[in-house]
Structures are given as C-alpha cells and as structure tokens.
Design an enzyme around this catalytic site. Structure first.
Site, PDB file in Angstrom:
ATOM      1  N   TRP A 268      -9.268  -2.065   3.824  1.00 12.69           N
ATOM      2  CA  TRP A 268      -8.443  -2.879   2.909  1.00 12.69           C
ATOM      3  C   TRP A 268      -8.997  -2.889   1.483  1.00 12.69           C
ATOM      4  CZ3 TRP A 268     -10.415  -7.628   1.009  1.00 12.69           C
ATOM      5  CH2 TRP A 268     -11.334  -8.324   1.784  1.00 12.69           C
ATOM      6  N   SER A 269      -8.083  -3.149   0.531  1.00 10.41           N
ATOM      7  CA  SER A 269      -8.411  -3.160  -0.910  1.00 10.41           C
ATOM      8  C   SER A 269      -9.201  -1.930  -1.356  1.00 10.41           C
ATOM      9  CB  SER A 269      -9.146  -4.440  -1.295  1.00 10.41           C
ATOM     10  OG  SER A 269      -8.311  -5.572  -1.142  1.00 10.41           O
TER      11      SER A 269
ATOM     12  N   TYR B 294       0.387 -13.858   5.438  1.00  5.35           N
ATOM     13  CA  TYR B 294       0.662 -13.315   4.100  1.00  5.35           C
ATOM     14  C   TYR B 294       1.870 -14.011   3.469  1.00  5.35           C
ATOM     15  CZ  TYR B 294      -2.653  -9.457   4.886  1.00  5.35           C
ATOM     16  OH  TYR B 294      -3.779  -8.710   5.113  1.00  5.35           O
TER      17      TYR B 294
ATOM     18  N   PHE C 219      -9.116  -1.035 -12.139  1.00  3.60           N
ATOM     19  CA  PHE C 219      -8.404  -0.723 -13.387  1.00  3.60           C
ATOM     20  C   PHE C 219      -8.580  -1.817 -14.433  1.00  3.60           C
ATOM     21  CE2 PHE C 219      -6.163   0.805  -9.658  1.00  3.60           C
ATOM     22  CZ  PHE C 219      -6.210   2.170  -9.880  1.00  3.60           C
TER      23      PHE C 219
ATOM     24  N   GLY D 147      -8.412  -4.207  -4.999  1.00  5.00           N
ATOM     25  CA  GLY D 147      -7.322  -5.137  -5.322  1.00  5.00           C
ATOM     26  C   GLY D 147      -6.826  -4.968  -6.754  1.00  5.00           C
TER      27      GLY D 147
END
Ligand code: NAP
Length: 290
Positions: A200-201, A47, A209, A205
């Site tokens: 995850w996500s 990351y 939105f 991500g």
C-alpha cells in the site's frame, strides 16, 4: 490456492469518495482499469467513513458484467468511530460475530455474491487465532469468501494465524519514503513462504511529489535524475522500485486518474538496475549503505 492470482497491479479504492465521479463515470473508470489489465480492486469496510465500498458497488450494480472480470478484495476488523458508530475508542475486533457482520455488509455494499479475498486490516491484540481460523473456514464454506489474508501484521503475527489457516498475503506499506518492511521481516517471510505481498501507498500517498520533509526532497531529487535516465516519470520509477523486490509484490495504486493507472502498469516493463534501486534507498535513508 494456486488457481487464484491478483493482477500484477492492484487498484485501491480508499480515496474513491474524493474523486467525485458519477455512477457512469465510475463504471467507465473500472472498465478502463480492466482494459489496462488491472483486475483486482482493493477495498476496506471503513474506507470513506464506511461509504466507499457502496460507491464501487453502485457501479457494479449498473454494469453487472464487470463483476466476473475482477477480483474483489476487502478488509475488516477495525472498529472506527463515526456518526453511526459511537464507540468510546477506535479498536480492533476479530470476533466471529464482527467478521461475519462486516463480510455480509461488504457483500451488500458491493452487490456481490462472494468476495475473492478478505484481509484482517490491522493486528488485533485480542485475536484468538484458532477461533478466527474457524470463522474463516465457516465463511468460506458458506461461499461468501474465497481466500483470506491480513494487512499490517508483523511476521510473527502472520505466522501465528497462518499456522491455523492458510493465508494468501500480508498487505504492508512500502515506498521510497517508508522502507520499514525491508527490515522488519514481513517481506522476508513473504519470500520464504512464496506468498506475494500487497503493497500500500507505493507513492507515499502522493508525498513523493509534494512532501516538504528533508527526506522527501532528497528522494524526489534522486528519483528525478534516475527517471530522466530511464525516460520515465517519477511515478513509474516509484512503482518499479517496489516491483524490484524479490518477494514479487503487488503494488496497490491509489490514483483516481486513468493516466495514473497507466503509469502503474508501465512500471511492469521497467527493471531497475540494482545501483539505481540502492541510490533511492540511500536518498531515503540519508546515508550510504554500511
Ligand atoms: P499512493 O499511490 O501511494 O498515493 C495515491 C495518491 O498519490 C493519490 O492522492 C494520487 O492522486 C497521488 N498521486 C499519484 N500520482 C501523482 C502525481 N504524479 N503527482 C501528484 N500526486 C500524485 O497510494 P494510496 O492511495 O496512499 O494507497 C493505495 C491503496 O492502498 C489505497 O487505495 C488502499 O486500497 C490501500 N491502503 C491500504 C492500507 C492498509 O492499511 N492496508 C493503508 C493505506 C492504503 P491522483 O488521484 O490525482 O493521482
């Protein structure tokens, strides 16, 4: 194995480099997460172009008492090209030497004596399951890693490795925008084995939105109406939608905002009606159930 539990909501640090927080702000962010009951923190060696763990580690060095209040999760096995790593291609490596190198680097980055859970980030097609299990056993014996798991592994890939070494979890993607895990067998397997998946996500991500695709627009519209009925935000609803799955998943929130962490925790108090869960499924697919 029974003694180890992740917190119901996990905080993900993939985006920590984007948050532009000073060391003391990172300490404060961690403290606030802990105060909300978020005690598990999800990292990966790669990351932030291999720099994210160290940002978190600086905070742990500044405030060492934080470490004993949390579970550190990280991942390895992806060799990602970067300025210092001039591989010809991105590739996966689950050899004993590479897993050891990365675990030891994560320990240094995080200023930690041991890691609570390490995941093989992606399925390595060249993985020798028996050899990798030996690597897990050796690093566990050395006290460097307490538990092992995988991420993005198919059910059969999970079963192969789990047959050699008891894994704790498969970390997979699931959201109202990405529902493959409902059908590909990974969540069935998690439920069958009683091994809670990490998700995850869960907000796609952020695409829930801001996404402009027809699917994102449909899902946002359906979720806006349902969220209003429950008197919650779309973010809370999205996490509640993931939590409703019977495999008892641990959603990993990727937010850098404490308010976002609060939303994720608030979802633990929402139990979605099955019709509302399916209304979101329907909006995502663009057609009713058969
Ligand atoms: P996510 O929670 O789906 O998305 C987080 C993003 O959504 C952030 O950029 C966040 O911005 C934004 N967001 C949240 N609430 C919002 C709102 N109300 N309006 C607009 N934007 C909003 O999770 P993710 O970051 O993609 O992934 C979570 C974690 O999963 C990662 O940190 C990592 O630990 C893990 N992960 C694992 C894998 C794997 O292969 N195993 C892959 C990807 C991620 P704000 O910061 O402004 O809230």
């Amino acid at each position: 194995m029974q003694d180890f539990e992740l917190s119901p909501i996990v905080a993900g640090l993939w985006r920590i480099a984007d948050w532009n927080l000073g060391v003391q702000e990172r300490v404060r962010w961690i403290e606030q997460a802990l105060e909300l009951g978020i005690t598990s923190f999800d990292h990966a060696d790669i990351y932030g172009d291999y720099h994210a763990e160290a940002l978190f580690g600086e905070a742990l060095k500044a405030e060492p008492t934080l470490r004993e209040r949390m579970q550190l999760v990280t991942k390895c096995g992806v060799r990602l090209r970067s300025a210092q790593r001039q591989y010809r291609v991105n590739y996966y490596d689950t050899s004993a030497a590479y897993v050891r190198t990365q675990v030891e680097q994560s320990l240094r980055n995080l200023h930690a004596e041991h890691l609570d859970l390490v995941l093989i980030h992606r399925p390595d097609y060249l993985m020798d399951a028996a050899a990798l299990a030996d690597t897990f056993a050796t690093l566990t014996l050395e006290g460097k890693v307490s538990h092992w798991g995988v991420s993005n592994h198919s059910a059969s890939q999970f079963a192969l490795l789990h047959g050699h070494y008891r894994l704790l979890t498969n970390q997979v993607e699931l959201s109202a925008l990405q529902m493959n895990a409902l059908d590909d067998g990974t969540l069935d397997q998690a439920q069958q084995l009683g091994l809670r998946p990490m998700i995850w996500s869960p907000l796609g991500g952020g695409q829930l939105f801001t996404g402009k695709t027809e699917q994102a627009v449909r899902v946002r519209s359906a979720m806006t109406a349902i969220a209003a009925r429950y008197d919650i935000s779309i973010a809370v609803l999205a996490i509640a939608w993931v939590l409703r799955h019977p495999s008892r998943p641990h959603p990993i929130t990727g937010t850098g905002r404490v308010e976002g962490l609060r939303d994720a925790v608030a979802a633990l108090d929402v139990r979605l009606d099955a019709q509302d869960w399916y209304a979101i499924w329907t909006a995502s697919k663009g057609h009713p159930v058969p």
